[in-house]
Structure formats: C-alpha cells, structure tokens
Design a protein around this motif. Structure first.
Motif, PDB file in Angstrom:
ATOM      1  N   UNK A 131      43.227  39.167  34.537  1.00 57.68           N
ATOM      2  CA  UNK A 131      43.607  40.329  33.734  1.00 57.68           C
ATOM      3  C   UNK A 131      42.500  41.376  33.727  1.00 57.68           C
ATOM      4  N   UNK A 167      43.857  43.276  36.706  1.00 59.55           N
ATOM      5  CA  UNK A 167      44.908  43.883  35.882  1.00 59.55           C
ATOM      6  C   UNK A 167      46.246  43.192  36.065  1.00 59.55           C
ATOM      7  N   UNK A 168      46.212  41.883  36.277  1.00 61.99           N
ATOM      8  CA  UNK A 168      47.477  41.165  36.428  1.00 61.99           C
ATOM      9  C   UNK A 168      47.965  40.751  35.047  1.00 61.99           C
ATOM     10  N   UNK A 169      49.213  41.059  34.782  1.00 62.99           N
ATOM     11  CA  UNK A 169      49.851  40.747  33.507  1.00 62.99           C
ATOM     12  C   UNK A 169      49.625  39.281  33.142  1.00 62.99           C
TER      13      UNK A 169
END
Lengths: 362, 307
Positions: free
Chosen positions: A133, A137-139
């Motif tokens: 994350x 920026x991965x959910x």
C-alpha cells in the motif's frame, strides 16, 4: 440540547441495527420451529447471570476485544486492514511453536516471549500489504483478504506437515505448561488473557486520545490530502498503523492459544473467524476504543450463550452468525442521518425553543 | 506435450467462473460502485442452484432460481449502498458474511447436514461436457478447446457480447459516464442511480452463472468454501485490468491458469505439500497486482490511493 440530540442519534443508530438484526435472527429461529424470546433469554441467562457464564463470556470476548482494537487504529487511520484473520493465524501459530519448542524458562518469561512472538509475527504478516500500500499504492482491501487465505493455507500445511503431532487430530504439539496463561480463579475458565486484552484497550485509548500519533492517525484517516499538505509523512504513518494493527491481531491469536487451546489447530478461529468478529465489534463500538471493548464483550456473551443452542432448542448455531452478519449489514448504514431533513427540522425546533426559554428568562 | 495441452484445457475449465464473474463485475466497477460482494453472491448462486435442483428435481429450474436469488441479494446490496448511503465496502463485506452464515444455516435447518449438499443423482457432471467432433480434427486448438461445459463456451460469447454492450451501446456509455463523473452524468440528465442498479444487476446475473458453473457443471454438488476466494480473485483481476473488459478477462484467464497449474502440480507431490500449493492462485494474484501497479506508481510516486 444540540449535543444531546446528536448523542441520542448516535445511540439510536446503534440500537436500531441491533434490534433489526435480532429481529432477523428471530425470524430464522421461528422458521426453524423454536421460540425466539426463549432462545434469546437463554443466551442472556447463560452468558451473564451466573459466575461461570460470566467467566466464559470474558474468555470468548478476549480475542474479540483485541481483533476489534486492531481495527480501531486501522479504520481511524483510513487503512482497511481486512487481514486480521491472517495476522491472527500467523501470531497464533508461531506463538505455539515457541511455546512448545522452548522449555525450562520461568513461566512469566516464557509467556511474555510467546506473546511477543505472536505480536511480531502478526506485524510481519501485515508488513506485506503495508509495503504494497505504502510504496505501490495497491488497495489493501484485496491484498489483505487474499493474504488471509494464504496465511490459513500455510498454517494448515505447517500443522499437517513439519509440525504434525498426532494423526487423528490435526494439531501441533501442546505448549509447555510454562507458556500457558494462568487461570485466574480455580474452577473457572477465565485466564490472565483478559488482562492482556484490557491492557491493549488502555494502550489504544491513550494512543488515540492522548498522543500526537493518535491525532495524526485521525487526520490521515479524515483527510489524507490535508495531512499531506501540512507535511505529515503519510507513507510512514500508514506503515506504522498497519504494523501496529497487525501486531495486535497477532497478539490476539497468541493469547487465544496460550489461554484456551494450548495447541494450534487450524480450526481455532471458527466460522466466520475471530478477525471478522472484531470487525462487527468495531462497527458496533463506533470506532472508539471503549465502545469496541464493550461491543466485544457483548459479542462474546452472544457467542458463548449460543454454544448450547443446538442441544437446548435443536436449532443450528449458525443462527447467531446470521444475527451477527446482518448486524454488520445494518450497522453499515445510518438509520437516521444527522443531516437528513427531519433531523434538521427537529434541531431547528429545539434551538428555537431553547432560544425562547432564554428570552423568557431574560 | 500432452501434459501442456491438458493443462491448457484445464485452464479454460478453471477460468470459466473467473471469466463470467469478471465480465459482469466490469459493469459494476465501471459504474462507480465499490463492489465486494462477488464472493458472497457466487456462494449464493452455487448453493441455490443445487438447493432448488434438489427440492424440485429440475436442474434448469435450480439454475433459474440461482439467478433470481443472486439478483435479490444484489438488490439488497444496491439499495443499502445507493438508497441508504451505506459504506459500500462494509455493506459488501457484510453480504459476504451473510452468505457464509445463511447457507450453512439453511443446510443445517433443511437437510440436517453441514458442509455440503450433494445432487449427483440429478446432475451427472460427466454429461455436462460437450464434445465437438468438428474441433477434434484441428490439432492443438482442438485439444484445448474441446470437451468443455456449455457455460464455458457461453462465457467466451458473453465476454465478446458484454464488451460490445459496454463500448457500443448507449447503456454502456451511460455506465461508463456514471463511473467516471457522477456530476457530469447527472447534468446530462442520466439517472445515475437507475443505471447503477442495472449495472449491479448484470454483475449479479454473471456471478450467478459463475456459481452455477462451479456447483452444477463441475461437481454436481455444493460444498462450503467451494468459492474459496474466487470472488476476491475476480475483484483483483478487474483491478489489474483497470475495469477494461478484455484486459480484465485476460487476467481472469491468467488466474485460471494458476488454479489449473495448482491442480496439476498437486498430483505429483505428497498430500501435505499439495495443500501448500493451494496458495499458488493467491500468490499469482499478488504478484500480478505488483507488476501491473508498478508502472502506474512510477508515473505518480507520491500519492497513496484511497478506496
């Protein structure tokens, strides 16, 4: 008056979903041919109105308090850590391994080490989605849920493979007696685990309400752009929030094993899983530490009270899960919204009335 | 060579629920609703197909009821999110939990069983497979594409069809506009809520089909945890594919391949190691997410995305 009404609304918005969920559960119980009122009364009676029940209620509530608190930090910081389940498994498993592989330590040291090991492993497991994350920026919603499956599969494998102890019953070796959390009163199931849970509660309360860290967490959760604009290191904080939340979940797993099961079995976190129960607790408690602890105890009572439903009334224990999951559904909406027209009108009325009174007084 | 061909064939079989769920999910993704319900809806689909087949003895009726049930549950989700302004993430997760509690309850209450509902006396999975003599004559492709279930063949048609619907019809355009800019859509006079309801309904029907494929076509029974995270894998396929139908379904195929690989490897190793191989699809998904997100991050390194 304004404040009172708002507080009343908040209470209403928690009580109404509870009633709605209980009603839905009552329909399911009725459909299965039992009397809902008698069922609910029996749950309450067995969970609260005797010492043995009260002690068991607290035993059931112990992990829920912690999995709830792990989400308090996460949700308030805008981190949707749905991986409580996986972090709990990792913490529980490796605490058990340390519990049986080391012997000869004094009990206080051994239990402390095991609990620490659980917290560290939970945090390490949370590190994966945290890094994903913060840097890619991965959910985190998807990654944490997937990692739950991975963690459970790995723990299953380790229990069946390298750490296999008995072939009749999937479990590891039991932990050394020095690693077990002591019973508080002889004859009752309550262990020192409840103190750990409450200590975590106090820690989270102080952290969130009395430190700048808590303030920063709230700011990031409330408006990330603002936090960034005033120069907060959002990436670093997000990592910290994630790790802290993972550590608490891991600690919860370690506590359950050391106080209840004394050995790791993959089914210890029964359907729907202690991590998910924590989510109901945090939603019921309105993301506040105190509220979450109270909600977790309520849920624990409900869970313990429902254990004997199958025997007493011949209805499946899953009824309770229906109540719990529909409770979550109803809690996710606000029955009465603060800015809805009716509420605004009520507020306006209330303020004119107090205004008049003031005038009359003058 | 035979091994590879067989693996490819199995990939197609395993990818079918992913393809169906993903192509339906693309609509709910593009209309701007965070939809976490695939897992639960698929469970409802799989269970109610077998349940109603069991109760009435008619498999087709069971499948029809599966679609009806999925639509009903999805409408609950839709109304909670769109009408009552619930947080879509929590409503979605609650729907998943409801699926994992209502289904075992019904199993226990109606049949006194836990874990599974068998209907192999009504459904013979072996008979579901269609053998196309024409395909047999083509080498390689024939071996991969032959001997699949009706829904597998249908899924490819549906992917093409729904791609056309999304890009070439007015409804598809409305869906995309609603997702990209709600205010603009409203300003244009598009009834955003109605469009979203419809998009979610489409996703529900496709989830139901995915559930039917799992329970009816492949096994002839329902078992708890049969969906096993497929809904979340589909969600990440859509994320990797950025909601584009063809790209997302390609990722669906990729995860189908990971699943097939897992099953094939399993037959070579001991049972305990085989259980560890079970993490393969999930790990494949995480790695794919990292690979697909990395270029995006390089463009804009500082922002952390919100849900």
């Amino acid at each position: 008056m304004d404040k009172l009404l708002k507080k009343g609304l908040r209470v209403f918005n928690i009580v109404l979903p509870v009633l709605a969920a209980l009603l839905l559960g009552a329909i399911a119980i009725r459909a299965d041919g039992a009397d809902p009122i008698r069922v609910y009364r029996s749950i309450l009676q067995s969970a609260f109105f005797n010492l043995k029940g009260l002690s068991s209620t607290l035993v059931y509530a112990t992990p829920l308090i912690m999995t709830g608190l792990c989400l308090v930090i996460a949700f308030r910081g805008g981190v949707f850590n749905m991986g409580g389940e996986g972090q709990l498994y990792m913490g529980a498993f490796f605490a058990t391994v340390l519990g049986f592989s080391v012997t000869g330590l004094p009990p206080w040291l051994h239990t402390t080490l095991c609990l620490l090991c659980g917290a560290v492993c939970g945090a390490l497991w949370a590190l994966i989605p945290a890094l994903l994350k913060a840097y890619l920026h991965i959910n985190e919603l998807v990654t944490t849920i997937m990692l739950n499956y991975v963690a459970i599969t790995i723990c299953n494998f380790l229990t069946n493979g390298p750490f296999c102890y008995s072939y009749q019953y999937t479990s590891t070796q039991p932990v050394a007696p020095s690693a077990e959390l002591p019973l508080l009163f002889p004859g009752y199931t309550l262990t020192a685990g409840i103190f750990i849970a409450l200590a975590v509660g106090v820690f989270v309360w102080i952290l969130m309400n009395r430190t700048t860290f808590g303030y920063k967490v709230d700011t990031i959760g409330y408006r990330q752009e603002f936090a960034e604009a005033v120069g907060m290191n959002v990436r670093k904080r997000t990592m910290q929030i994630f790790l802290l939340s993972g550590a608490i979940a891991g600690l919860a797993g370690a506590t359950v094993i050391l106080s209840v099961y004394h050995r790791f079995t993959p089914s210890f976190s029964a359907n729907p899983g202690l991590g998910w129960d924590g989510m109901t607790a945090v939603m019921l408690g309105g993301s506040s530490p105190v509220g979450t602890v109270v909600a977790a105890v309520m849920l624990g009572a409900f869970k313990f009270g429902s254990v004997s439903l199958q025997v007493k009334f011949g209805i499946p224990t899953e009824v309770i899960q229906i109540v719990q999951s529909s409770l979550m559904l109803f809690l996710s909406i606000r029955f009465i919204r603060e800015n809805s027209e009716t509420v605004q009108r009520l507020l306006a009325k209330a303020s004119t009335r107090t205004g008049k009174k003031k005038k009359e007084g003058a | 060579m035979a091994f590879v061909l067989e693996l490819m064939n199995l990939t197609i079989t395993m990818a079918t629920p992913f393809l169906l769920c993903v192509i339906g999910g693309v609509f709910s993704d593009r209309c701007g609703v965070v939809n976490f319900t695939y897992e639960g809806i698929m469970t409802f689909g799989a269970f109610s197909a077998i349940l109603f087949a069991r109760l009435t003895g008619n498999v087709l009726f069971g499948c029809a009821m599966a679609i009806v049930v999925c639509l009903a549950v999805k409408m609950v989700f839709a109304s909670f999110v769109l009408d009552f302004h619930g947080n879509a993430v929590f409503v979605g997760l609650a729907i998943n939990l409801i699926a994992s509690s209502v289904v075992p309850f019904l199993l226990q209450a109606l049949f006194g069983k836990s874990g599974s509902l068998i209907a192999t006396d009504l459904i013979d999975p072996a008979k579901m497979i269609i053998h196309v003599p024409l395909l047999e004559k083509i080498p390689i492709i024939g071996a991969i594409l032959n001997d699949h279930t009706p829904l597998t063949y249908l899924s490819f048609v549906l992917v093409a069809l729904m791609t056309v619907v999304l890009y070439k019809t007015r409804f598809g355009m409305y869906v995309r506009v609603c997702g990209e800019n709600e205010e603009a859509a409203e300003a244009l006079g598009i009834r955003v809520k109605a469009i979203r309801y419809k998009a979610l309904a489409i996703s529900a029907v496709f989830c139901a089909l995915a559930g039917i494929n799992l329970a009816v076509e492949n096994l002839g029974m329902y078992t708890d945890s049969m969906v096993a995270g497929r809904g979340f894998i589909c969600l990440s396929a859509i994320m990797c594919g950025r909601g584009k139908p063809v790209r997302s379904t390609m990722f669906g195929l990729l995860f189908g391949f990971a699943k097939a690989l897992q099953i094939r490897i399993t037959s070579f190793v001991s049972a305990t190691t085989a259980s560890l191989i079970g993490i393969l699809p999930y790990v494949a998904m995480l790695v794919t997410l990292v690979i697909t997100e990395y270029p995006k991050v390089m463009k804009n390194p500082e922002r952390i995305e919100r849900v």
